[in-house]
Scaffold this motif. Structure first.
Motif, PDB file in Angstrom:
ATOM      1  N   THR A  42       0.684  -1.308   0.020  1.00  0.00           N
ATOM      2  CA  THR A  42       0.012   0.051  -0.106  1.00  0.00           C
ATOM      3  C   THR A  42       0.732   1.382  -0.226  1.00  0.00           C
ATOM      4  OG1 THR A  42      -1.914  -1.183   1.147  1.00  0.00           O
ATOM      5  CG2 THR A  42      -1.786   1.321   1.269  1.00  0.00           C
ATOM      6  N   ASN A  43       1.862   1.195   0.847  1.00  0.00           N
ATOM      7  CA  ASN A  43       2.740   2.538   1.073  1.00  0.00           C
ATOM      8  C   ASN A  43       3.144   2.901  -0.464  1.00  0.00           C
ATOM      9  OD1 ASN A  43       2.080   3.015   3.758  1.00  0.00           O
ATOM     10  ND2 ASN A  43       3.910   2.041   4.331  1.00  0.00           N
ATOM     11  N   GLU A  44       3.944   2.041  -0.919  1.00  0.00           N
ATOM     12  CA  GLU A  44       4.369   2.032  -2.291  1.00  0.00           C
ATOM     13  C   GLU A  44       3.396   2.601  -3.555  1.00  0.00           C
ATOM     14  OE1 GLU A  44       7.612  -0.489  -3.370  1.00  0.00           O
ATOM     15  OE2 GLU A  44       7.899  -0.946  -1.416  1.00  0.00           O
ATOM     16  N   LEU A  94       7.101   5.548   8.414  1.00  0.00           N
ATOM     17  CA  LEU A  94       7.848   5.862   7.210  1.00  0.00           C
ATOM     18  C   LEU A  94       8.491   7.173   7.494  1.00  0.00           C
ATOM     19  CD1 LEU A  94       5.754   4.917   4.379  1.00  0.00           C
ATOM     20  CD2 LEU A  94       7.764   3.458   5.213  1.00  0.00           C
ATOM     21  N   ILE A 107       9.509   9.497   2.789  1.00  0.00           N
ATOM     22  CA  ILE A 107       8.519  10.242   2.213  1.00  0.00           C
ATOM     23  C   ILE A 107       8.870  11.193   1.006  1.00  0.00           C
ATOM     24  CG2 ILE A 107       6.589  11.749   2.583  1.00  0.00           C
ATOM     25  CD1 ILE A 107       6.437  10.629   5.429  1.00  0.00           C
ATOM     26  N   THR A 130       2.734   5.646   9.826  1.00  0.00           N
ATOM     27  CA  THR A 130       2.919   3.981   9.782  1.00  0.00           C
ATOM     28  C   THR A 130       4.426   4.035  10.141  1.00  0.00           C
ATOM     29  OG1 THR A 130       3.335   4.530   7.502  1.00  0.00           O
ATOM     30  CG2 THR A 130       1.041   3.692   8.239  1.00  0.00           C
ATOM     31  N   THR A 190      -0.591  10.005   7.173  1.00  0.00           N
ATOM     32  CA  THR A 190      -0.861   8.551   7.229  1.00  0.00           C
ATOM     33  C   THR A 190       0.476   7.503   7.023  1.00  0.00           C
ATOM     34  OG1 THR A 190      -3.046   8.534   6.230  1.00  0.00           O
ATOM     35  CG2 THR A 190      -1.859   6.456   6.029  1.00  0.00           C
ATOM     36  N   LEU A 191       1.367   8.251   5.985  1.00  0.00           N
ATOM     37  CA  LEU A 191       2.789   7.697   5.866  1.00  0.00           C
ATOM     38  C   LEU A 191       3.363   7.969   7.204  1.00  0.00           C
ATOM     39  CD1 LEU A 191       3.206   8.505   2.161  1.00  0.00           C
ATOM     40  CD2 LEU A 191       2.522   6.351   3.304  1.00  0.00           C
TER      41      LEU A 191
END
Length: 174
Positions: A99-101, A133, A138, A131, A127-128
């Motif tokens: 999902t992040n990618e 990151l 980012i 989580t 959100t990122l």
């Protein structure tokens, strides 16, 4: 000697996917004005689909979640003439990423060709960050510089986004 594996871009595995098996994601900040959406519809009417929809295939749900191409998808959903002509199918390529990618990929696609909503970008950065990151991840994966990332974090007003930052004192006690 190591095996030379040739990279094959997703576009070389283009498939026709029924529009009913395609779903929007819940994070895309790209915004298209009604005038541009009408122009996209005219373009598809006149030229056909010249760019595929980029999706992630969810085996659990048996659907294709859009990473890039939501507005091309929307045009088909709203234009009976285009949908019938295309036999209710869209050209799709898939990417298999977490999902992040996929979020980062959507942002890169959007930023490479247009604008997107600041409010949505603030939410995505939040959100990122939440989580786990790093700011570096980012910035590198969203095509941002440090100042833009800080501005988006400031807009959110959430102190948690700055928890790993070191700040200098802008004042001194007398």
């Amino acid at each position: 000697m190591g095996e030379n594996k040739v990279y094959l871009s997703p576009v070389y595995n283009l498939r026709k996917i029924p529009v009913d098996k395609i779903v929007a994601n819940d994070y895309n900040p790209n915004v298209v004005a009604p005038v541009e959406l009408k122009l996209l519809e005219q373009s598809i009417l006149n030229d056909g689909y010249t760019m595929p929809i980029v999706c992630f295939y969810s085996k659990e749900k048996d659907v294709y979640e859009i990473v890039d191409g939501y507005h091309r998808f929307l045009v088909m959903k709203n234009s009976k003439k285009i949908a019938e002509r295309e036999n209710y199918q869209l050209p799709v390529v898939t990417i298999d990423k977490p999902t992040n990618e996929r979020i980062a990929s959507s942002i890169r696609h959007n930023r490479a060709r247009g604008t997107h909503s600041i409010d949505s970008m603030v939410e995505i950065v939040h959100t990122l960050s939440e989580t786990g990151l790093s700011d570096q991840w980012i910035m590198e994966n969203m095509g941002m510089d440090k100042n833009e990332l800080i501005r988006l974090k400031q807009i959110s007003g959430l102190a948690s986004l700055f928890k790993d930052r070191e700040f200098s004192k802008g004042w001194e006690e007398i």
